[in-house]
Motif scaffolding. Structure first.
Motif, PDB file in Angstrom:
ATOM      1  N   THR A 164      40.804 -35.090  26.261  1.00 31.19           N
ATOM      2  CA  THR A 164      41.982 -34.852  27.099  1.00 31.19           C
ATOM      3  C   THR A 164      42.927 -33.892  26.390  1.00 31.19           C
ATOM      4  N   GLU A 165      44.029 -33.572  27.072  1.00 30.13           N
ATOM      5  CA  GLU A 165      45.009 -32.661  26.493  1.00 30.13           C
ATOM      6  C   GLU A 165      45.613 -33.222  25.202  1.00 30.13           C
ATOM      7  N   ASP A 166      45.604 -34.535  25.056  1.00 28.51           N
ATOM      8  CA  ASP A 166      46.173 -35.149  23.855  1.00 28.51           C
ATOM      9  C   ASP A 166      45.349 -34.854  22.606  1.00 28.51           C
ATOM     10  N   ASP A 167      44.111 -34.419  22.802  1.00 34.27           N
ATOM     11  CA  ASP A 167      43.236 -34.112  21.659  1.00 34.27           C
ATOM     12  C   ASP A 167      43.382 -32.671  21.183  1.00 34.27           C
ATOM     13  N   PHE A 168      44.397 -31.982  21.668  1.00 35.88           N
ATOM     14  CA  PHE A 168      44.541 -30.553  21.386  1.00 35.88           C
ATOM     15  C   PHE A 168      44.578 -30.261  19.884  1.00 35.88           C
ATOM     16  N   ARG A 169      45.292 -31.090  19.124  1.00 37.63           N
ATOM     17  CA  ARG A 169      45.479 -30.806  17.702  1.00 37.63           C
ATOM     18  C   ARG A 169      44.193 -30.982  16.892  1.00 37.63           C
ATOM     19  N   ARG A 170      43.264 -31.796  17.359  1.00 35.60           N
ATOM     20  CA  ARG A 170      42.044 -32.012  16.576  1.00 35.60           C
ATOM     21  C   ARG A 170      40.837 -31.234  17.123  1.00 35.60           C
ATOM     22  N   ARG A 171      41.090 -30.336  18.003  1.00 41.07           N
ATOM     23  CA  ARG A 171      39.990 -29.542  18.572  1.00 41.07           C
ATOM     24  C   ARG A 171      39.396 -28.643  17.499  1.00 41.07           C
ATOM     25  N   ARG A 172      38.129 -28.287  17.671  1.00 42.06           N
ATOM     26  CA  ARG A 172      37.434 -27.388  16.760  1.00 42.06           C
ATOM     27  C   ARG A 172      36.712 -26.325  17.603  1.00 42.06           C
ATOM     28  N   LEU A 188      51.671 -21.215  22.285  1.00 42.02           N
ATOM     29  CA  LEU A 188      52.418 -22.472  22.427  1.00 42.02           C
ATOM     30  C   LEU A 188      53.589 -22.535  21.454  1.00 42.02           C
ATOM     31  N   ARG A 189      53.397 -22.007  20.247  1.00 43.26           N
ATOM     32  CA  ARG A 189      54.473 -22.032  19.247  1.00 43.26           C
ATOM     33  C   ARG A 189      55.659 -21.186  19.698  1.00 43.26           C
ATOM     34  N   LEU A 190      55.388 -19.974  20.204  1.00 44.34           N
ATOM     35  CA  LEU A 190      56.474 -19.094  20.630  1.00 44.34           C
ATOM     36  C   LEU A 190      57.208 -19.647  21.844  1.00 44.34           C
ATOM     37  N   SER A 264      52.512 -28.507  27.648  1.00 43.56           N
ATOM     38  CA  SER A 264      52.243 -27.067  27.481  1.00 43.56           C
ATOM     39  C   SER A 264      50.761 -26.712  27.565  1.00 43.56           C
ATOM     40  N   PHE A 265      49.888 -27.736  27.467  1.00 41.64           N
ATOM     41  CA  PHE A 265      48.445 -27.473  27.481  1.00 41.64           C
ATOM     42  C   PHE A 265      47.786 -28.260  28.602  1.00 41.64           C
TER      43      PHE A 265
END
Length: 637
Positions: A164-172, A188-190, A264-265
């Motif tokens: 899901t979108e919550d897994d964005f940070r651990r994606r590879r 996303l940062r900007l 945002s994602f």
């Protein structure tokens, strides 16, 4: 601008979409062009865009309220899309920046063309740099493929749990999509710095289908045409294929524009959990024979004859190998490999700026003083890149010598026996299949260089002293039985020898024709009938334009020649007038002594004789005058 019932001007939102002549971008743009900004999609189901277009095609008020689409196209040769407010084709980023600043929403779709990635990264950076100068808040939406999640591991405790979108940070991401993953993070940062002015979103899309098909088009075509009894399923076919209808993807983008969610994602995929085998079977069942067959994934390339073409063009300096190599690269749509270009790219990537010194130090063995091992590694990395592996390459004048060829193809594998299959497997990817040796006499090469414009000769490093030095070095390094051609002969890759002897054939057309006859047709995707017609139309228009230009040039030359003749005639007339004047002045000057003598000594006596003849009323005045002159002469004596 459209007027609302209260009489106040309502600003219609303007949406920028890149490459609106591509499949996905075009249908996203079409969909949004029928949508009214702020229109809620909750509760009532969205009508099909074609129905809306047919109901409201005569309703100018409705059209004024919908999104205005501004987009880029690959070429301006095609017809302008009816659903766009403005479309243009330009590589000028200043012009592109002005278009982006005029829009409220910027959508960059890079699911179809990876080359758009760098432009998208530039666009968000440029917009963020001017965030304080926005007239109205802006939304930036980046649409990306799912390959940035390709190597993300499932939850070991619950492997069936979907990502899901919550897994964005651990994606590879897949190794080929790491740069795209970095761009997603930057977008996303900007967007977090000042959300009231610039809001950013990343929409990761499944494989798009519908509305004429994109990636699944070839399977639909095979089933529909019926040329194959069984529709191929490449690989095992058990892999899950996340998909989304193109209209649903456009709907996701519309919802983001309308509702500006806090997240945002977003994943843009439908609820289906179909494998590749399920999809191909469904296509075959409804459009074809209903039969399928599992084939190796390598057959996907063989089915389209998508085999790489690997060529090496060798020869002495000024023989024309670079011209030939570049033309072959364009004809076969393969990578052009020049050692100096690879070195230059490497220097630029390292931020080097001393270009003048690099060119000064450039030699035939290694540009810029680079050691041979490092240079070979750069060349090998280029040859093993995805474009070279998939499409092929044409090597321009490399390797240059027998020893360099042997070292290049064996240096990393010195511990492997020459005859072992490992050696062949390691070198096959970078070994050319076709070797062409262009050659000419030294006298011919010298004449060719002498005929070059001075600026071209300097640019190519073919000044007289430099060229003779390079030619001598080439001849010395390629003595009999020790040429680079002998190396390929030993590998049973026998080079084709082509003699160059026509000074008039500057474009090497005869050489290209000879090489393409030996290599064969391009082994890549061919053009569709529509594309062929477009190419023929473009060629016809080009021929007509060339004829117009030739006629204009002919008229211009005729006018110039007429003006030149008129000028020459005028100069001739002035010259003749001047000559006549000078002749008259000369005659005048030369006749002055004679006139002076006649006036002093002849005319007084002659005048007196005429008067006497008149007084005497002589019967023969001439005889009288003659006798008078004789008498006067005798008296004078």
């Amino acid at each position: 601008m459209a007027d609302n019932p209260g009489g106040l001007a309502v600003r219609t939102k303007r949406v920028f979409i890149n490459k609106i002549d591509s499949y996905a971008s075009m249908y996203i743009a079409k969909f949004l062009s029928t949508c009214v900004p702020g229109e809620s999609l909750e509760g009532d189901e969205k009508e099909d865009e074609e129905t809306i277009a047919s109901q409201d095609q005569d309703n100018s008020t409705f059209q004024e309220r919908t999104f205005q689409i501004v987009g880029t196209v690959s070429s301006t040769d095609g017809e302008e899309q009816s659903f766009t407010f403005e479309q243009y084709s330009s590589d000028n980023r200043h012009e592109l920046y002005q278009r982006l600043m005029d829009c409220d929403v910027i959508v960059y779709n890079i699911t179809e063309d990876a080359n758009e990635l760098h432009e998208a990264a530039w666009a968000i950076t440029a917009l963020h740099g001017q965030i304080e100068h926005f007239g109205v808040p802006k939304i930036f939406i980046l649409v990306t493929p799912l390959m940035t999640w390709a190597l993300t591991r499932q939850d070991q405790d619950d492997p069936d749990m979907p990502l899901t979108e919550d897994d964005f940070r651990r994606r590879r991401p897949h190794p080929n999509y790491r740069e795209l993953s970095a761009v997603e993070k930057n977008v996303l940062r900007l967007g977090k710095t000042k959300k009231s002015r610039l809001t950013t979103y990343v929409v990761t899309s499944g494989l798009q289908y519908g509305r004429g098909e994109g990636i699944f088009h070839s399977f639909f075509k095979m089933a529909w045409v019926g040329e194959m009894d069984k529709i191929p399923i490449y690989g095992t076919g058990t892999n899950m294929v996340p998909t989304i209808h193109i209209n649903d993807l456009a709907g996701v983008i519309q919802n983001i524009i309308d509702h500006k969610p806090k997240e945002s994602f977003f994943f843009a995929v439908d609820n289906s959990k179909n494998t590749l085998k399920d999809i191909i079977k469904a296509i075959s069942l409804h459009l074809g024979s209903g039969k399928t067959e599992v084939v190796p994934k390598e057959a996907a390339l063989q089915a389209k004859v998508l085999t790489p073409i690997k060529i090496c063009v060798l020869g002495p300096p000024a023989v024309g190998k670079s011209t030939v190599a570049q033309k072959l690269s364009r004809f076969y749509k393969i990578q052009y490999i020049d050692v100096k270009d690879i070195y230059t790219e490497k220097i630029k990537s390292l931020g080097a700026e001393n270009e003048t010194e690099r060119k000064t130090n450039e030699t035939e063995t290694a540009p810029g003083g680079l050691d041979e091992q490092t240079l070979h590694k750069l060349v090998k990395d280029k040859l093993r890149s995805m474009p070279c592996t998939n499409h092929g390459f044409v090597l321009d004048g490399f390797p240059r010598t027998y020893s360099e060829a042997k070292y290049f193809y064996h240096e990393e594998y010195a511990g492997v026996d020459d005859g072992s299959p490992e050696m062949h497997a390691l070198t096959a990817a970078i070994m050319p299949e076709y070797i062409f040796s262009l050659d000419a006499t030294d006298e011919f090469l010298k004449r060719r260089v002498l005929n070059l414009p001075e600026s071209t000769a300097v640019q190519m490093g073919y000044t007289q002293e430099a060229f003779l030095s390079k030619l001598a070095a080439f001849r010395e390094a390629n003595v009999e039985d020790q040429t680079v051609l002998n190396y390929f002969d030993e590998l049973e890759l026998h080079p084709e020898h082509i003699e160059i002897n026509d000074l008039e054939d500057r474009d090497s057309l005869a050489v290209i024709e000879q090489i393409t006859a030996l290599v064969g047709k391009p082994k890549d995707y061919g053009l569709t009938p529509e594309e062929l017609r477009a190419v023929e139309l473009k060629a016809d228009l080009l021929r007509q334009e060339q004829l117009r230009q030739q006629a204009a040039e002919r008229r211009c030359k005729e006018a110039q020649e007429a003006a030149r003749i008129a000028t020459e005639l005028e100069k001739w007339k002035r010259h003749v007038t001047e000559v006549r004047r000078q002749e008259e002045e000369l005659l005048e000057a030369r006749s002055f002594p004679l006139r002076n003598y006649l006036m002093k000594y002849v005319m007084p006596t002659l005048s007196q004789g005429l008067l006497e003849s008149y007084r005497a009323k002589a019967d023969d005045p001439v005889d009288f005058l003659a006798e008078y002159l004789l008498r006067s002469n005798s008296e004078d004596d």
